[in-house]
Write an enzyme that holds these catalytic residues in place. Structure first.
Site, short mmCIF file in Angstrom:
data_model
loop_
_atom_site.label_atom_id
_atom_site.label_comp_id
_atom_site.label_asym_id
_atom_site.label_seq_id
_atom_site.Cartn_x
_atom_site.Cartn_y
_atom_site.Cartn_z
CG ASP A 66 -2.16 1.21 0.89
OD1 ASP A 66 -1.99 1.90 0.90
OD2 ASP A 66 -3.30 0.26 0.95
CE LYS A 125 -5.75 2.50 4.09
NZ LYS A 125 -6.23 2.23 2.66
NE ARG A 131 -22.78 -12.33 2.68
CZ ARG A 131 -23.21 -13.59 3.48
NH1 ARG A 131 -24.44 -13.39 3.48
NH2 ARG A 131 -22.42 -14.59 3.68
CG PHE A 185 -30.54 -8.37 -0.69
CD1 PHE A 185 -29.92 -7.13 -0.60
CD2 PHE A 185 -29.73 -9.60 -0.27
CE1 PHE A 185 -28.70 -7.09 -0.37
CE2 PHE A 185 -28.67 -9.54 0.12
CZ PHE A 185 -27.90 -8.01 -0.06
N GLY A 220 -27.14 1.42 1.67
CA GLY A 220 -25.98 2.24 1.95
C GLY A 220 -24.88 1.48 1.72
CB CYS A 234 -20.69 -2.11 -2.56
SG CYS A 234 -18.91 -2.46 -2.11
#
Length: 533
Positions: free
Chosen positions: A46, A51, A205, A303, A311, A314
């Site tokens: 990165d 990080k 998810r 869903f 929200g 994604c």
């Protein structure tokens, strides 16, 4: 297209490639940790040194269940390391996973590909031996083909002769693919003949990312050659050995799989929320409607739960980028419905504010409101495009005093919405509250004792925007319970007798609250409430 579950080393018996992960945000850090957990040697990179320092010390810079323990165990095993050196990952890796962010552009709906392009342009000139670059970022269709051209142009392994002429010197041994061999060189990577590209979209998810990486429901491989497919299968050998379906396709189809999936999920969510609007107009029950629909095998229940909308980082930005790309391709009319999906989603936020105002005699100014939730979903500290924070902001703009409670997301929320108060627990902030508004369905909120909470608040009014509470239990405890899309018949025509509203130290001019008539469908909020996008 192939859905075969066996190919060469796919059963986990062949040599394993060494993997790198470019970008250590939510996707990259999760992918790096989980691939190390599957037994691969992994090196993450990165440009953000902070990080790298935190990850190297075993500290995840975001909240994701189970990920921190896996990070520390794989650091201890030596399979997982982090660096800020692109030169190091170029020398180390056989398969390079690109996991950088593609946020919404500041000047429009399209995806900002600047981080992706910068990563490729920095990595490509360092690739001096055959390897596979794998894009995992969500991108507009057609992006991968352009990246493949960039790799073909900039990677020395793709034109070693030209490098000799340009440099006027001998080609380094590894530039021709004959340098220090990695365990995979003889079997798969060298067959690539240079640097090739594959596209492997992610389907994580938040809150379940570890399980979704270790045990995905499918793998999608966008490739341009059998050699690239073979190398990618080797990189996912332990996963494929579980029997996970593999869909092999071209670049644009692989790119579309992710955006199409997110668009479908957003459509399903907004559909049931649109039905909630209709239910409110005819005094029907959207939860019963949703349950009835879910028993249809063609529809299913996933869903299909009404609430305050979707929200996160994604769905909102992906459906907007999909619209923008369709417009560029001249097929914008095909995705025109996504604009309405976005509008339905934002309307639900306004509706929650209206319900709160309706329960409080049509005015929110100087009311003390307890908002339960800041993250866009439970088991996450992600507040990007969070409906919970959007509603908290709208409530605050009406002149209400807003206190937001979230067990893990308050740090991020404070930076995103600094104008309200925050707490990590309900204890100590529920006193003299005029209404409780549940906006993120954390388990600890769903399990709140309405009797205990009722003894603390000024008025027993709860708006359950996520349908997470047992409405009967709360009403039996003396609460006025409201939820979007539920029958208004369950709302008393007159508020139960509540503790009177007491003025705070500064004279607000507020008088005693009496049992005013409720008009939930037509309440007017004292201050204008606007949409949020």
């Amino acid at each position: 297209m192939s859905t075969s579950d066996s190919h060469g080393s796919a059963a986990g018996t062949g040599p394993r490639p060494r993997l790198t992960v470019i970008g250590t945000g939510y996707l990259g850090a999760t992918h790096a940790v989980c691939m190390a957990e599957l037994g691969f040697e992994v090196l993450g990179v990165d440009v953000d040194d902070s990080k790298i320092e935190r990850l190297s010390a075993g500290d995840i810079p975001f909240y994701e269940p189970d990920l921190a323990d896996l990070l520390r165990s794989n650091l201890d095993s030596g399979r997982l390391r982090f660096t800020s050196s692109f030169e190091e990952i170029a020398d180390f890796g056989d398969v390079h996973f690109v996991c950088v962010g593609t946020p919404q552009r500041a000047d429009g709906l399209g995806a900002d590909l600047s981080h992706l392009n910068a990563a490729i342009e920095r990595l490509a000139p360092l690739l001096r031996r055959p390897c596979l670059v794998v894009g995992k970022s969500t991108v507009p269709a057609g992006t991968a083909a352009g990246i493949a051209r960039t790799l073909a142009r900039l990677a020395p392994a793709n034109h070693p002769v030209a490098e000799v002429v340009d440099a006027g010197a001998a080609v380094p041994a590894d530039a021709a693919g004959t340098g220090p061999a990695t365990p995979l060189d003889a079997d798969i990577v060298r067959v690539l003949g240079g640097v090739q590209l594959a596209w492997n979209p992610e389907f994580l998810r938040e809150g379940f990312a570890v399980a979704d990486t270790l045990h995905p429901d499918r793998l999608v491989f966008g490739v341009a050659s059998p050699a690239a497919e073979g190398a990618l299968r080797a990189a996912f050998a332990p996963v494929i050995a579980q029997g996970v379906p593999v869909i092999v396709t071209d670049y644009p189809t692989a790119e579309l799989v992710k955006t199409a999936a997110n668009s479908f999920l957003a459509t399903k969510i907004s559909f049931i929320n649109a039905m909630a609007e209709v239910c409110e107009a005819v005094d029907a029950d959207v939860l019963t409607l949703s349950e009835a629909l879910s028993h249809d095998v063609r529809i299913g229940g996933n869903f299909l739960r009404p609430g305050v909308g979707f929200g996160g980082g994604c769905l909102p930005k992906d459906i907007r980028a999909f619209q923008a790309r369709a417009d560029e391709l001249g097929v914008g009319v095909a995705l025109r419905f996504l604009r309405e999906i976005d509008e339905i989603n934002n309307r639900r936020r306004d509706r929650v504010v209206e319900l709160v105002a309706a329960a409080l005699d049509g005015t929110l100014a100087e009311r003390r409101l307890l908002v339960l939730g800041a993250a866009f979903k439970p088991n996450s500290d992600d507040v990007r495009d969070s409906p919970a924070l959007a509603v908290a902001d709208l409530l605050a703009r009406t002149g209400a005093e807003v206190i937001v409670v979230d067990p893990v997301a308050t740090h991020n929320a404070r930076r995103s919405l600094p104008g309200v108060a925050y707490s990590e627990s309900v204890d100590g902030v529920a006193a003299d509250v005029d209404a409780v508004v549940l906006l993120t369905e954390w388990r600890q909120f769903a399990e709140l004792d309405p009797v205990w909470l009722g003894a603390l608040v000024r008025r027993k009014v709860v708006v359950d925007a996520r349908h997470a509470l047992d409405g009967d239990r709360w009403r039996q405890a003396g609460w006025v319970y409201l939820a979007p899309g539920r029958p208004t018949g369950v709302i008393p025509s007159t508020l139960p007798q509540q503790r009177p509203f007491e003025a705070v130290a500064a004279d607000t001019g507020a008088g005693e609250v009496t049992g005013a008539e409720l008009a939930p469908q037509h309440a007017e909020v004292e201050a204008p409430v606007g949409g949020s996008s």
